[in-house]
Design a protein around this motif. Structure first.
Motif, PDB file in Angstrom:
ATOM      1  N   ASP A   1       0.763  -1.308   0.046  1.00  0.00           N
ATOM      2  CA  ASP A   1       0.095  -0.056  -0.108  1.00  0.00           C
ATOM      3  C   ASP A   1       0.871   1.372  -0.077  1.00  0.00           C
ATOM      4  O   ASP A   1       2.130   0.963  -0.233  1.00  0.00           O
ATOM      5  N   ALA A   2       0.314   2.465   0.211  1.00  0.00           N
ATOM      6  CA  ALA A   2       0.879   3.752   0.235  1.00  0.00           C
ATOM      7  C   ALA A   2       2.105   3.638   1.104  1.00  0.00           C
ATOM      8  O   ALA A   2       3.295   4.065   0.640  1.00  0.00           O
ATOM      9  N   GLU A   3       1.655   3.248   2.147  1.00  0.00           N
ATOM     10  CA  GLU A   3       2.965   3.258   3.223  1.00  0.00           C
ATOM     11  C   GLU A   3       4.118   2.620   2.910  1.00  0.00           C
ATOM     12  O   GLU A   3       5.177   2.716   3.016  1.00  0.00           O
ATOM     13  N   CYS A   4       3.643   1.300   2.542  1.00  0.00           N
ATOM     14  CA  CYS A   4       4.599   0.228   2.127  1.00  0.00           C
ATOM     15  C   CYS A   4       5.526   0.928   0.848  1.00  0.00           C
ATOM     16  O   CYS A   4       6.703   0.900   0.762  1.00  0.00           O
ATOM     17  N   LEU A   5       4.956   1.474  -0.193  1.00  0.00           N
ATOM     18  CA  LEU A   5       5.629   1.960  -1.174  1.00  0.00           C
ATOM     19  C   LEU A   5       6.481   3.306  -0.682  1.00  0.00           C
ATOM     20  O   LEU A   5       7.726   3.117  -1.249  1.00  0.00           O
ATOM     21  N   ASP A   6       6.018   3.931   0.246  1.00  0.00           N
ATOM     22  CA  ASP A   6       6.782   5.116   0.950  1.00  0.00           C
ATOM     23  C   ASP A   6       8.212   4.365   1.375  1.00  0.00           C
ATOM     24  O   ASP A   6       9.058   4.741   1.293  1.00  0.00           O
TER      25      ASP A   6
ATOM     26  N   THR B   1       8.092   7.165  -3.796  1.00  0.00           N
ATOM     27  CA  THR B   1       7.184   8.065  -3.220  1.00  0.00           C
ATOM     28  C   THR B   1       6.574   8.836  -4.507  1.00  0.00           C
ATOM     29  O   THR B   1       5.417   9.570  -4.388  1.00  0.00           O
ATOM     30  N   ARG B   2       7.253   8.824  -5.790  1.00  0.00           N
ATOM     31  CA  ARG B   2       6.362   9.713  -6.798  1.00  0.00           C
ATOM     32  C   ARG B   2       5.764   9.016  -7.596  1.00  0.00           C
ATOM     33  O   ARG B   2       5.719   7.738  -7.671  1.00  0.00           O
ATOM     34  N   ARG B   3       4.889   9.453  -8.685  1.00  0.00           N
ATOM     35  CA  ARG B   3       4.289   8.897  -9.500  1.00  0.00           C
ATOM     36  C   ARG B   3       4.512   9.464 -11.025  1.00  0.00           C
ATOM     37  O   ARG B   3       4.880  10.557 -11.021  1.00  0.00           O
ATOM     38  N   PRO B   4       4.532   8.752 -12.343  1.00  0.00           N
ATOM     39  CA  PRO B   4       4.143   7.317 -12.053  1.00  0.00           C
ATOM     40  C   PRO B   4       5.378   6.371 -11.544  1.00  0.00           C
ATOM     41  O   PRO B   4       6.542   7.074 -11.737  1.00  0.00           O
ATOM     42  N   LEU B   5       4.791   5.428 -11.300  1.00  0.00           N
ATOM     43  CA  LEU B   5       5.959   4.238 -11.203  1.00  0.00           C
ATOM     44  C   LEU B   5       5.868   3.149 -12.167  1.00  0.00           C
ATOM     45  O   LEU B   5       4.866   2.616 -12.787  1.00  0.00           O
TER      46      LEU B   5
END
Ligand code: GLA
Length: 472
Positions: free
Chosen positions: A420-425, A430-434
């Motif tokens: 999720d967002a926390e995991c990706l952080d 942190t940025r998009r696109p990935l």
């Protein structure tokens, strides 16, 4: 000299590995093959070693970086000679070690050998205790490139003494064989803070032998706490050798074997094959031959991955000793518990017979011993390593700014594993696109754009995994 001989000599000279600078040794995790998980004791002899060496070259594994050919336990005789030297088993190595090393070098490979800090090795061959300098000199004379130094049968059971044993061989190698990759095999995580970054230590085992999937789970969970100790200037945590699905004294299911490999790459672990390279099935060839995955292990940053999401229970690393329930090899465990059960049955029968014969005291002693043996078997079973039914996402930062993400499903059933967002952080994404690439499938996915906050992955049960390479 006939042309053909000249050509062969030229080829051999071209293949000989260039001498390594001391500062380059152990900069990245070692890659190669080790005999233990494949041929155990009996298969270790000069002919087999040379055919394995040829196999590493012919199968192209050496070109992919697997250049260490490491001979594990059982190359030595049970006793030292009267000068305190190690003696190669004369039936297995009739011409000694050096000619084998020369031939292995001529194939462009490096040669590794096994020794032990105790009086004996784990398979009861002669150990190096009190003869470290003599043996280091032999290692130099034989021109070996790698030493695995095991931990059996030393009276130094405590940490301080164990470190002294390891330091004595480290110092002896520094004096006589400074270009040897020194790999400690003490099966415990406390070695990491003790030797990481110290001159002359290149890798250290942090857990029990991986001869079943539960040990792989244990090793991975232990590695979670050790990422600070790995790196090009520090050395590498070693969660043990690879277990394949083809030949070998130990094997795993295809899913588990591939998960071990991909996880080991994310962990920047040494990659030592445990299956004969010439007899690998298509699955193992694909698992171990995937250049994109090997590249993740050999990434120049040398960072060890960490879990960025986990549903697993808390884990306490264990201090292993060879016959502890959690580190006793599976085959030893089975023989040992079988013997104890038989003993319990004999004692119980004796107790009944003694009671019938009017000898109550002897009957009571036999009964108590029977209960004791059965109880010990129970304890051994209770403390065997077990895989928890949980999921994890591991992240390893790579030199080009990408991140390797490994989704692991330790549970028996298939599951959707989310980062999720926390995991990706936490993974630094942190940025998009990935940009998301499925490494094994060689498939680029649709990029993860603004608004999409999680990467969700369906992962097979029984130890399945999916490896992604994610870039900003
Ligand atoms: C120990 C080590 C193994 C292997 C055997 C050889 O169990 O942990 O990797 O070297 O000894 O006897």
């Amino acid at each position: 000299m006939p042309h053909r001989c000249l050509a062969a000599l030229a080829l051999a000279a071209a293949a000989t590995p260039p001498p390594r600078q001391r500062q380059d040794i152990g900069k990245l995790p070692a890659l190669g093959y080790n005999t233990w998980n494949d041929v155990r004791c009996d298969g270790v002899d000069a002919t087999t070693i040379l055919s394995l060496a040829q196999g590493l070259v012919q199968s192209n594994f050496s070109q992919k970086g697997y250049t260490f050919l490491n001979v594990d336990d059982c190359w030595q005789a049970p006793l030292l000679n009267d000068k305190g030297e190690l003696v190669p088993d004369s039936l297995k190595f009739p011409d000694g070690i050096r000619p084998v090393v020369d031939k292995v070098h001529a194939l462009g490979l490096r040669f590794g050998l096994y020794a032990d800090r105790g009086f004996y090795t784990c398979a009861f061959r002669a150990g190096s205790r009190h003869h470290e300098r003599t043996h280091a000199k032999q290692f130099h004379d034989w021109q070996i490139d790698y030493l695995k130094y095991d931990s059996c049968w030393s009276p130094n059971l405590r940490r301080k003494g164990a470190l002294e044993d390891y330091r004595r061989m480290r110092d002896a190698l520094a004096e006589y064989a400074p270009n040897v990759h020194y790999s400690l095999c003490g099966w415990s995580s406390w070695y990491a803070p003790a030797v990481s970054g110290e001159e002359g230590y290149h890798s250290w085992r942090i857990s029990a032998d991986c001869d079943e999937f539960a040990n792989i789970y244990e090793a991975a969970r232990t590695m979670e706490q050790l990422s600070d100790y790995a790196g090009p200037a520090k050395g590498y945590n070693d969660p043990d050798m690879l277990v394949g699905t083809s030949t070998g004294a130990v094997t795993l299911t295809p899913t588990q074997s591939r998960t071990q490999f991909d996880l080991w790459c994310v962990l920047a672990a040494p990659l030592l094959l445990g299956t004969n390279p010439s007899r690998m099935n298509a699955w193992d060839l694909e698992t171990y031959g995937d250049a994109e995955v090997i590249k993740i292990d050999q990434d120049p940053l040398g960072k060890q991955g960490t879990p960025v999401s986990s549903t697993c229970p808390p884990h306490t690393p264990k201090d292993n000793w060879w016959c502890s329930p959690w580190s006793m090899p599976r085959d030893v465990f089975e023989v040992w518990t079988g013997l104890l059960r038989a003993l319990a049955a004999v004692l119980l029968t004796s107790s009944l017979l003694l009671r019938g014969a009017g000898r109550p005291k002897a009957a009571a002693v036999a009964f108590i011993l029977a209960i004791g043996s059965a109880g010990y078997v129970r304890v051994l079973h209770t403390y065997r390593p077990r895989v928890a039914a949980c999921q994890q996402v591991w992240a390893k930062p790579l030199a080009d700014g990408d991140v390797a993400l490994l989704f692991v499903n330790w549970a028996p059933d298939d599951a959707a594993v989310a980062c999720d967002a926390e995991c990706l952080d936490s993974a630094g994404l942190t940025r998009r696109p990935l940009y998301v690439r499925e490494v094994r499938a060689r498939a680029n996915r649709a990029p993860l754009v603004d608004g999409a906050s999680a990467l969700v992955q369906r992962v097979g049960g029984g130890g399945g995994s999916v490896l992604l390479r994610v870039g900003l």
